[in-house]
Enzyme design. Structure first.
Site, mmCIF file in Angstrom:
data_model
loop_
_atom_site.group_PDB
_atom_site.id
_atom_site.type_symbol
_atom_site.label_atom_id
_atom_site.label_comp_id
_atom_site.label_asym_id
_atom_site.label_seq_id
_atom_site.Cartn_x
_atom_site.Cartn_y
_atom_site.Cartn_z
ATOM 1 N N LYS A 2 -94.782 -22.429 46.136
ATOM 2 C CA LYS A 2 -95.661 -21.362 45.643
ATOM 3 C C LYS A 2 -96.292 -21.750 44.302
ATOM 4 O O LYS A 2 -97.354 -21.262 43.940
ATOM 5 C CB LYS A 2 -94.837 -20.074 45.503
ATOM 6 N N GLU A 41 -97.549 -8.179 44.124
ATOM 7 C CA GLU A 41 -96.104 -7.909 44.148
ATOM 8 C C GLU A 41 -95.698 -6.680 43.320
ATOM 9 O O GLU A 41 -94.992 -5.803 43.837
ATOM 10 C CB GLU A 41 -95.338 -9.157 43.707
ATOM 11 N N ASP A 72 -92.537 -10.705 51.608
ATOM 12 C CA ASP A 72 -92.555 -11.138 50.211
ATOM 13 C C ASP A 72 -92.331 -12.655 50.259
ATOM 14 O O ASP A 72 -91.228 -13.120 50.508
ATOM 15 C CB ASP A 72 -91.419 -10.417 49.459
ATOM 16 N N ASP A 88 -91.873 -7.659 36.598
ATOM 17 C CA ASP A 88 -91.497 -8.469 37.761
ATOM 18 C C ASP A 88 -91.328 -9.944 37.368
ATOM 19 O O ASP A 88 -92.307 -10.669 37.196
ATOM 20 C CB ASP A 88 -92.603 -8.294 38.832
#
Ligand code: AMP
Length: 608
Positions: free
Chosen positions: A71, A173, A8, A195
């Site tokens: 990211k 994810e 992850d 999420d």
């Protein structure tokens, strides 16, 4: 046993997991015993690379050369709103790269975002390899936010390649979280995965059926909505308050900003379990002609933070509503809601989620670890060609072409199950036309993003309309788009040139891979040196501690004096070898040290 690691790769933290022999998922702790590693990279003054907690710990004193939140930059064009927004808030230097992409300056070198992400991936690979000594763990499944577009996915895959990983699949994810939730259980359920991580928000609705079928019905998200935005709201509020009180703008001071960023995140997390907390930053800045030290001390309550972030929470809520609509479901048809991501610990976020889905979220999964576990599950299933796990994901963005008048001609709709493809036939519009240009677009949040310009070249000579070219657009299981063209009459493949992409060239990826590999060799060497050095220092210290006692017992005999002389010599030789960082010599002397220590222990334990 061959293993696949599930990684992850988060905005704030990263996590790695495997499925062990008995099929039990296992999150792998790093050296410090933590199950997550901060997604932070730094280069020290001496040129040493630091990743994870060690990089985080020095982020205040080395703010300019410490990178976080990469990211948010991956797969983005330099000239884009998200990049402008990141540039305005970070303490490191961001510049335009050769492909209209983003480069990050650390000390004297420039790095692509993919390289920085690769450094984090390499670290996660090392965490796993240290846990399974002697194993080389090259195969990986990496997760990305469901709402990542083609460029962001491709860039993540490139980062994996640079890190020396064979990325066997990129998965979303929330889908990974659903896999972890339903793994090994027999159920027929419709679940929603909410999420909210450090940088991104995704919501997915899935159908889990007996026999291990996981089918995503709809997904939506925002790749610029996460914990960092909450932190910025708190930071801005603190900075504005400080300006009113002292007339000083803390934004101008990189070190102060870094301290504020840490303090904002800390107080946000504290306020998830208590209703009031304090921000305490002594000596935050020096000011005025006599450099007076100013301190920032401020009580913060939960209600204030909730008010500051109300619109962010509302955006999450809105995306949940639109996903339900896209899935053609009502909230009452959702059987379970799974919370993922550190930000879902915030009570106001949990409340919003419970309100929109009209039920309390399930507490059964660990929000920080579930995504890596899901990636490991998918990795194992791919490796074993396991048929009792079928994962059907969707594309989060519609794919289409830009036609005359800037019209979006949709080829593949949003939430279409992947892999998928669509074909379109093009005809030439001029005599002897040698090329056709195709603009491929992805529709993101009602905006069309240019994915790539494809130039069909080398067409045969013919009058207009005579040549028909069939172009196939495919989205693979990683969510990555590819284009293939064929002359309908001759059946010949048509060459396609891709321009206007912010990705790296194949040569750049190979160069970056080579330097990442070099680093790994050096790093493994220095890790070994460090281990051997620590052991030698420990042995030396133990001998030195016993020395006076042994000397008192044996110095009266010739044999004893000789043994003490030899011990002194070994200690001095070891010290010299350590100073020279000579691995082979330290190893050699360590053996002599062990023998000496054994002998010393024997002497002191002898009855007198
Ligand atoms: P993740 O990407 O899932 O690791 O989530 C990281 C984000 O979760 C960061 O923005 C953290 O500040 C945030 N976070 C972690 N713990 C808490 C907490 N107890 N309360 C609020 N936010 C948290």
């Amino acid at each position: 046993m061959e293993r696949v690691i599930g990684i992850d790769l988060g905005t704030t933290n990263s996590c790695v997991a495997v499925i062990d022999v008995d099929g039990v998922p296992q999150v792998i702790p790093n050296r410090g015993g933590y199950k997550t590693t901060p997604s932070i990279v730094a280069i020290t003054e001496g040129g040493r690379r630091l990743v994870g907690h060690i990089a985080k710990r020095q982020s205040i004193t080395n703010a300019e050369n410490t990178v976080y939140t990469v990211k948010r930059l991956i797969g983005r064009k330099w000239d884009s709103d998200p990049v402008r927004s990141v540039c305005g808030t970070v303490s490191f230097t961001v510049e335009e790269g050769p492909h209209e992409d983003v480069r990050i300056k650390l000390r004297d070198a420039y790095y692509s975002v993919q390289e920085i992400s690769a450094m984090i991936l390499q670290e996660m690979k090392l965490v796993a390899e240290e846990f399974f000594p002697g194993e080389v763990l090259n195969r990986a499944v990496i997760t990305v936010p469901a709402y990542f577009n083609d460029a962001q996915r491709q860039a993540t895959k490139d980062a994996g390649q640079i890190a020396g990983l064979d990325v066997i699949r990129i998965i979303n994810e929330p889908t990974a979280a659903a896999l972890a939730y339903g793994y090994g259980k027999s159920m027929n359920k419709v679940i929603a995965v909410f999420d909210l991580g450090g940088g991104t928000f995704d919501v997915s609705i899935l159908e889990i059926s007996e026999g291990g079928v996981f089918k995503v019905i709809a997904t939506a998200g925002d790749t610029f909505l996460g914990g960092e935005d909450f932190d910025h709201r708190i930071m801005d509020w603190l900075i504005d308050g400080f300006k009113v009180e002292h007339g000083v703008d803390l934004r101008a001071d990189r070190m102060a900003l870094q301290r504020l960023r840490d303090a904002a995140e800390k107080v946000k997390c504290e306020l998830s379990s208590v209703s009031e907390a304090d921000v305490n930053l002594p000596f935050i800045i020096s000011h005025g002609p006599d450099n007076t030290s100013l301190h920032l001390q401020k009580p913060v309550d939960r209600e204030t933070v909730e008010k500051l972030c109300i619109d962010l929470i509302e955006r999450c809520r809105e995306l949940c509503r639109s996903t339900l609509k896209d899935a053609h479901l009502t909230a009452s048809q959702i059987d379970e809601v799974v919370l993922v991501g550190g930000m879902t610990r915030m009570p106001a976020v949990q409340k919003a989620c419970a309100e929109v889905f009209v039920r309390e979220p399930s507490k059964g999964v660990h929000p920080d670890e579930v995504v890596a576990i899901g990636a490991a599950i998918q990795g194992k299933a791919l490796l074993d060609e396991q048929e009792d796990l079928i994962l059907l994901d969707v594309t989060p963005h519609a794919l289409g072409l830009l036609t005359a008048g800037n019209h979006f001609d949709e080829l593949i709709g949003q939430n279409t199950t992947v892999p998928t493809s669509a074909t379109k036939t093009f005809t030439t519009s001029r005599d002897n036309q040698t090329a056709v240009k195709i603009l491929v677009m992805q529709r993101e949040s009602d905006e069309n993003q240019l994915l790539g310009e494809f130039l069909l070249t080398g067409l045969r000579s013919a009058t207009k309309g005579q040549i028909e070219i069939e172009v196939t657009f495919s989205i693979d299981s990683d969510g990555i788009v590819s284009v293939f063209a064929k002359d309908c009459e001759t059946g010949l493949e048509q060459s396609i040139q891709v321009t206007s992409s912010s990705g790296l060239t194949a040569e750049e990826v190979s160069q970056m891979m080579a330097s990442a590999e070099e680093y790994m060799i050096e790093r493994k060497g220095s890790d070994e040196l460090e281990g051997v050095r620590q052991n030698a220092e420990k042995l030396s210290a133990d001998i030195e501690k016993l020395f006076p006692q042994v000397e008192a017992l044996v110095a009266s005999s010739d044999f004893g004096r000789e043994a003490l002389g030899k011990a002194r010599e070994v200690l001095a030789n070891t010290k010299e070898a350590i100073e020279k960082s000579d691995l082979a010599l330290i190893k050699e002397h360590s053996e002599a040290l062990s023998r000496t220590l054994k002998m010393f222990k024997g002497v002191v334990s002898r009855p007198t």
